[in-house]
Design a protein around this motif. Structure first.
Motif, short mmCIF file in Angstrom:
data_model
loop_
_atom_site.label_atom_id
_atom_site.label_comp_id
_atom_site.label_asym_id
_atom_site.label_seq_id
_atom_site.Cartn_x
_atom_site.Cartn_y
_atom_site.Cartn_z
N TYR A 71 5.16 0.04 -1.53
CA TYR A 71 3.57 -0.52 -2.51
C TYR A 71 2.68 -0.87 -2.26
O TYR A 71 1.76 -1.23 -2.24
N THR A 72 2.05 -0.11 -0.40
CA THR A 72 1.02 -0.66 0.16
C THR A 72 1.22 0.44 0.67
O THR A 72 1.70 1.31 1.03
N TYR A 73 -0.47 1.25 1.29
CA TYR A 73 -0.87 1.98 1.75
C TYR A 73 -0.05 2.36 2.67
O TYR A 73 -0.21 3.52 2.88
N ARG A 74 -0.40 1.11 3.82
CA ARG A 74 0.67 1.59 5.50
C ARG A 74 1.97 2.05 4.87
O ARG A 74 2.67 3.52 5.27
N GLY A 75 2.46 1.59 4.19
CA GLY A 75 4.68 1.90 4.05
C GLY A 75 4.21 3.15 3.01
O GLY A 75 4.43 4.88 3.24
N PHE A 76 3.34 3.79 2.05
CA PHE A 76 3.08 5.02 1.22
C PHE A 76 2.32 6.18 1.99
O PHE A 76 3.32 7.11 2.13
N TRP A 85 -0.11 9.18 9.72
CA TRP A 85 -0.68 7.75 8.42
C TRP A 85 -1.46 6.84 8.87
O TRP A 85 -2.67 6.56 8.33
N ILE A 86 -2.09 6.89 10.15
CA ILE A 86 -2.85 6.12 10.90
C ILE A 86 -4.19 6.95 10.28
O ILE A 86 -5.72 6.17 10.85
N VAL A 87 -4.73 8.15 10.21
CA VAL A 87 -5.45 8.99 10.09
C VAL A 87 -6.60 8.24 8.84
O VAL A 87 -7.66 7.80 8.66
N TYR A 88 -5.05 8.21 8.01
CA TYR A 88 -5.52 7.61 6.80
C TYR A 88 -6.29 6.74 6.69
O TYR A 88 -7.57 6.17 6.23
N GLU A 89 -5.48 5.49 7.33
CA GLU A 89 -5.92 4.12 7.85
C GLU A 89 -7.26 3.63 8.30
O GLU A 89 -8.69 2.62 8.00
N LEU A 90 -7.35 5.06 9.67
CA LEU A 90 -8.96 4.74 9.80
C LEU A 90 -9.95 5.31 9.54
O LEU A 90 -11.19 4.40 8.38
N ALA A 91 -9.55 6.17 8.13
CA ALA A 91 -10.97 6.59 7.34
C ALA A 91 -10.87 5.33 6.15
O ALA A 91 -12.21 5.49 5.65
N TYR A 92 -10.09 4.97 5.53
CA TYR A 92 -9.74 3.71 4.47
C TYR A 92 -11.08 2.58 5.41
O TYR A 92 -11.95 2.14 4.60
N PHE A 93 -10.64 2.68 6.47
CA PHE A 93 -11.13 1.12 7.47
C PHE A 93 -12.95 0.98 7.39
O PHE A 93 -13.73 0.82 6.12
N ALA A 94 -13.26 2.88 7.19
CA ALA A 94 -14.98 3.47 7.32
C ALA A 94 -15.33 3.26 6.57
O ALA A 94 -16.18 2.89 5.72
N GLY A 331 -25.55 8.44 -0.84
CA GLY A 331 -25.59 10.13 -0.60
C GLY A 331 -25.04 10.42 0.57
O GLY A 331 -25.01 11.70 0.79
N ARG A 332 -24.91 10.17 2.33
CA ARG A 332 -24.73 10.19 3.32
C ARG A 332 -23.58 9.97 3.21
O ARG A 332 -22.34 10.99 3.57
N GLY A 333 -23.18 8.77 3.39
CA GLY A 333 -21.46 8.23 3.91
C GLY A 333 -20.91 9.37 2.78
O GLY A 333 -19.70 9.38 3.13
N TYR A 334 -20.42 9.05 1.24
CA TYR A 334 -19.70 9.26 0.63
C TYR A 334 -19.61 10.58 0.64
O TYR A 334 -17.85 11.42 0.69
N GLY A 335 -20.70 11.31 0.86
CA GLY A 335 -20.60 12.82 0.95
C GLY A 335 -19.72 12.85 2.16
O GLY A 335 -19.67 14.21 2.29
N THR A 336 -19.81 12.20 3.47
CA THR A 336 -19.42 12.31 4.59
C THR A 336 -17.72 12.72 4.85
O THR A 336 -16.94 13.22 4.96
N LEU A 337 -17.87 11.04 3.75
CA LEU A 337 -15.91 10.98 4.46
C LEU A 337 -14.91 11.72 3.09
O LEU A 337 -13.89 11.75 2.67
N THR A 338 -15.71 11.92 2.27
CA THR A 338 -14.88 12.34 1.11
C THR A 338 -14.03 13.78 0.73
O THR A 338 -13.29 13.80 0.71
N TRP A 339 -14.81 14.52 2.38
CA TRP A 339 -13.43 15.66 2.84
C TRP A 339 -12.67 14.84 3.29
O TRP A 339 -11.18 16.29 3.76
N VAL A 340 -12.97 13.73 4.20
CA VAL A 340 -11.78 13.38 5.22
C VAL A 340 -10.37 12.99 4.69
O VAL A 340 -9.12 13.85 4.66
N PHE A 341 -10.62 12.19 2.86
CA PHE A 341 -9.78 11.92 1.93
C PHE A 341 -9.38 12.96 1.36
O PHE A 341 -7.96 12.94 1.02
N VAL A 342 -10.03 14.08 0.68
CA VAL A 342 -9.19 15.46 0.67
C VAL A 342 -8.17 16.03 1.53
O VAL A 342 -7.05 16.49 0.86
N VAL A 343 -8.39 16.03 2.65
CA VAL A 343 -8.03 16.32 3.36
C VAL A 343 -6.46 15.60 4.11
O VAL A 343 -4.66 16.20 4.22
#
Length: 362
Positions: A71-76, A85-94, A331-343
């Motif tokens: 029920y938390t993103y870490r456990g999920f 899982w740590i890759v998501y955490e780094l991207a999530y923090f950013a 324009g720049r920030g969201y465009g960059t991170l979006t593909w990280v979360f897709v992966v």
């Protein structure tokens, strides 16, 4: 304790909408960037694709979280990605820093424009409000996010109705016979990519779900509940798109065009509240991740640590907001991170997650 239909089925969608709106469409700038830039009809189709994608991913995520009791993103993500899982955490923090910077910058723009005070003061006021709400924990946050959603639906409905009454004379021609520019589908996927990263923040709602039927129904409704205000807002923007595409904060320009002081006052209160909602959700997710570590060590997270974490993250966001600016952040920030979360999220939940769901069921 038995849970109600609202808690099991509707609450997740309303809370997802609360989390998405601040970084997803509250200012209108995001809708310009990812949808209106594809032409009126292209943007409309893009919103429909995004809504369907949110529903599908929510259905799988809710059921995966229910089966694995994560029920938390870490456990999920430990259950979904293993050591990755740590890759998501780094991207999530950013992303969290970026979203907080976006809403902080937007709040500063609104306060500076209408109260004639420093934009930095508006940003700081927003951040202090988030810290106060974060300090109270999950139960109050759940109630505030759900309650504010109803108020938002009401105010946005009135706003869109009045705006279309004033400027929507040629709406059918502009929307259904409008342009579809190349790349509209990719833009909609980009929009889903960075916004869906917020979905694991609301997994605490999954505790209310009793079975797969609950998970799938709640997930199917989550997409429309989260995106209906965006669709209505987008339709209103199409009615006067020539001016709106150039505005830093399109919602602000549209409200000025209506020139209705009573609605303007209510709208800005609601808009500020949506910024608080989104910021609170992101920081609450960080706090719940830390609290989970304390629980594993059979300790309780100190109550004062919650607002302290919020303060540290918000200071970083304030600096980013003041140094970059709203349009560049989106324009720049969201465009960059979006593909990280897709992966790291979208593709894994559609493949690995689906496989594990049906394997666990078997």
């Amino acid at each position: 304790m038995p849970t109600s239909f609202f808690q099991r089925i509707l609450l997740p969608g309303f809370i997802l909408q609360s989390v998405l709106i601040g970084g997803g469409y509250a200012t209108g700038r995001e809708l310009v960037q990812f949808f209106l830039s594809s032409g009126p009809l292209g943007g409309f189709l893009g919103i429909l694709v995004a809504t369907a994608a949110f529903s599908l991913i929510s259905m799988l995520s809710f059921e995966f979280a229910r089966l694995t009791q994560s029920y938390t993103y870490r456990g999920f993500f430990k259950k979904l990605l293993g050591k990755g899982w740590i890759v998501y955490e780094l991207a999530y923090f950013a992303l969290g820093i970026l979203v907080l910077a976006v809403i902080g910058s937007a709040a500063g723009e609104v306060v500076s424009e209408h109260l004639n005070i420093s934009s930095t003061l508006g940003t700081v006021l927003l951040m202090v409000s988030i810290c106060v709400l974060v300090a109270w924990g999950t139960k109050l946050i759940e109630k505030v996010l759900a309650g504010w959603s109803f108020l938002l639906y009401l105010v946005y409905g009135i706003f869109v109705y009045l705006y279309l009454r004033e400027y929507g004379g040629n709406l059918n021609e502009q929307l259904f016979y409008g342009e579809i520019k190349d790349g509209w589908f990719i833009s909609s996927i980009q929009y889903v990519g960075y916004n869906i990263a917020a979905l694991p923040l609301i997994l605490f709602c999954v505790r209310h779900m009793a079975d797969r039927k609950d998970s799938f129904l709640a997930g199917a409704l989550a997409g429309p509940l989260a995106m209906l205000p965006a669709l209505f807002f987008f339709v209103a923007m199409v009615a006067n798109s020539a001016q709106i595409t150039e505005a830093k904060v399109p919602s602000d320009l549209m409200m000025q065009q209506l020139n209705m002081p009573w609605l303007k006052a209510i709208f800005y209160v609601v808009l500020f509240g949506t910024f608080i909602e989104t910021g609170t959700a992101f920081i609450h997710g960080m706090n719940e991740r830390i609290a989970e570590v304390y629980e594993e060590k059979q300790r309780i997270m100190p109550k004062l640590l919650r607002p302290a974490i919020a303060a540290i993250v918000l200071v970083l966001s304030i600096y980013l907001a003041s140094s970059v600016g709203l349009v560049s952040l989106i324009g720049r920030g969201y465009g960059t991170l979006t593909w990280v979360f897709v992966v790291v999220f979208v593709l894994p939940i559609l493949s690995i997650g689906s496989y594990k769901i049906f394997r666990l069921s078997a």
